[in-house]
Design a protein around this motif. Structure first.
Motif, short mmCIF file in Angstrom:
data_model
loop_
_atom_site.label_atom_id
_atom_site.label_comp_id
_atom_site.label_asym_id
_atom_site.label_seq_id
_atom_site.Cartn_x
_atom_site.Cartn_y
_atom_site.Cartn_z
N UNK A 174 0.77 -1.25 -0.10
CA UNK A 174 0.11 -0.14 -0.22
C UNK A 174 0.99 1.26 0.28
N UNK A 175 0.42 2.46 -0.47
CA UNK A 175 1.13 3.60 -0.59
C UNK A 175 2.20 3.56 -1.77
N UNK A 176 3.33 4.06 -1.49
CA UNK A 176 4.38 4.02 -2.69
C UNK A 176 5.40 3.09 -2.37
N UNK A 177 5.90 2.26 -3.35
CA UNK A 177 7.07 1.58 -3.16
C UNK A 177 8.24 1.95 -4.07
N UNK A 178 7.83 2.73 -5.30
CA UNK A 178 8.80 3.19 -6.10
C UNK A 178 9.87 3.95 -5.56
N UNK A 179 11.29 3.52 -5.64
CA UNK A 179 12.28 4.01 -5.29
C UNK A 179 12.85 3.82 -3.73
N UNK A 180 11.78 3.31 -3.04
CA UNK A 180 11.74 2.92 -1.69
C UNK A 180 12.50 1.69 -1.35
#
Length: 440
Positions: free
Chosen positions: A282-288
């Motif tokens: 959920x939320x953002x994963x890109x780059x994390x």
């Protein structure tokens, strides 16, 4: 009557390729590849317009028009009608970068001013639309991040929680768990899937789950990774969920509800139901990335795709105090996109093309895309001088090897060591750890 000079002028313009016309018009070229998508100079959008330097073609999806000559492309971008004599010659003038013959029929000053005003108004409207889309996307992204924070932050630390599911799950999968506060556990984490008759989300299940954060370079929580747990389902110890497909709904079948019998092999093979993942983000994963143990300030980092492999490897090497253990979430986020020219044919795997012909499957190559954004793959701290990448041995070997090589190339820095560690063939590190713990 058309003069010889005008005929030659038009013929000269027809001889100019789409690529040369794009250069004259100062359109955007990607650093590599033959396809060059971008906003349409006339219609706007984000990537609605593209030209192909290999096929000598251009296309505008927004305008529903395309062709294989520079004249048509120039006319569309400059809002000219090539069905008229004046529009054709004006487009030829743009393509050639030189004035048309003196005797040629031209736009009047009023016509030109009106056309340029139309283009300017469209440009302003396109900019306003783009800004509105960006604001909408930013609002949606922030809402999703807030949902992820709302799931993660109220939960207990996995290592100290009275709910033992997280510790038991990692203990059985990885032979242990970290003495760290990144991973958390909840007793009733909802699994949402599908929509009801009013378009609202449907709660398919609610039960124990391990929840991990996705963090950005500033260590702020940008998303979360959820793993639902079922300690009665070895060897993965995760529940099984099924979803009704569009084809299943057309066939009159009803949505699967948790507690129903498992979908039949026949229904699955016919595409009436599908097996749903027992992990979600959920939320953002890109780059994390997902922190597992240690702190990102450390100079030695160890991690791969999944949490379980990182935990198993950390257990094996005794959770070194000088090391930050992490997971990327998936292979794409670990390695980033590949340079198109580095794609290659798989030596063994084949797939049917659109014409039903069996051809070698194409694999994303080991070379990172040259013009990618910083967040197209997980971040790595500048201070890191050793980055140990954990490969997944039970995934398809060729594709995984190409991605791991791409990850090493993407994250390479002067003086940084990046060893790639592979488990036994056909295994991952968590399976090796579980087997070792069981003495098998």
């Amino acid at each position: 009557m058309t003069s010889d000079a005008i005929k030659q002028f038009v013929e000269d313009a027809r001889a100019v390729s789409v690529e040369e016309t794009a250069k004259v018009m100062k359109l955007t070229f990607k650093r590599s590849g033959v396809e060059h998508p971008q906003p349409c100079p006339n219609c706007g959008g984000t990537d609605t317009f593209a030209f192909n330097t290999s096929k000598n073609k251009w296309n505008c999806r927004a305008g529903g028009i395309g062709g294989n000559d520079g004249i048509g492309m120039a006319a569309h971008c400059h809002d000219l009608d090539v069905r008229t004599r004046k529009g054709l010659l004006e487009a030829c003038e743009i393509v050639l970068g030189r004035s048309m013959p003196d005797e040629a029929e031209r736009e009047s000053e009023e016509e030109r001013a009106a056309r340029l005003e139309r283009l300017e108004q469209r440009r302003l409207q396109n900019e306003a639309d783009a800004a509105a889309r960006a604001d909408t996307q930013a609002d949606y992204r922030e809402k999703e991040r807030n949902k992820a924070r709302g799931i993660y932050r109220p939960l207990d630390d996995l290592r100290t929680s009275r709910l033992k599911h997280g510790r038991l799950y990692l203990g059985r999968r990885c032979a242990g768990y970290p003495d760290a506060t990144w991973l958390r556990v909840g007793a009733d984490v909802t699994y949402w899937h599908g929509q009801d008759e009013r378009g609202g989300p449907v709660a398919l299940y609610s039960g124990p789950a391990m929840v991990a954060p996705f963090i950005g370079p500033d260590l702020d929580l940008i998303g979360c990774h959820i793993t639902w747990i079922d300690l009665d389902r070895p060897p993965k110890y995760r529940p099984i969920f099924y979803g009704l497909t569009t084809e299943g709904a057309k066939a009159g079948l009803v949505p699967w509800v948790f507690g129903d019998p498992a979908a039949s092999a026949e229904d699955l093979s016919d595409g009436l139901y599908e097996l749903l993942p027992s992990k979600k983000m959920r939320g953002s994963k890109k780059g994390g990335l997902i922190p597992i143990a240690g702190h990102p300030d450390e100079q030695r980092w160890v991690g791969g795709e999944g949490i379980e492999n990182g935990v198993a490897f950390g257990e094996w090497e005794g959770w070194r105090a000088d090391t930050f253990y992490f997971a990327a979430g998936d292979l794409g986020n670990l390695a980033g996109p590949a340079e198109a020219s580095s794609r290659f044919a798989h030596p063994a795997l084949k797939k049917l093309d659109a014409k039903g012909v069996l051809r070698p499957a194409m694999v994303q190559g080991p070379v990172p895309k040259r013009d990618q954004d910083a967040d197209d793959a997980m971040w790595v701290g500048d201070q890191v001088d050793e980055l140990v990448l954990l490969a997944d041995g039970d995934s398809e070997r060729v594709m995984t090897a190409a991605a791991m090589a791409r990850a090493r190339a993407r994250h390479a820095r002067s003086g940084r060591l990046i060893p790639i560690v592979w488990p036994q063939t056909g295994c991952d590190f968590s399976k090796m750890a579980a087997e070792a713990e069981a003495g098998t």
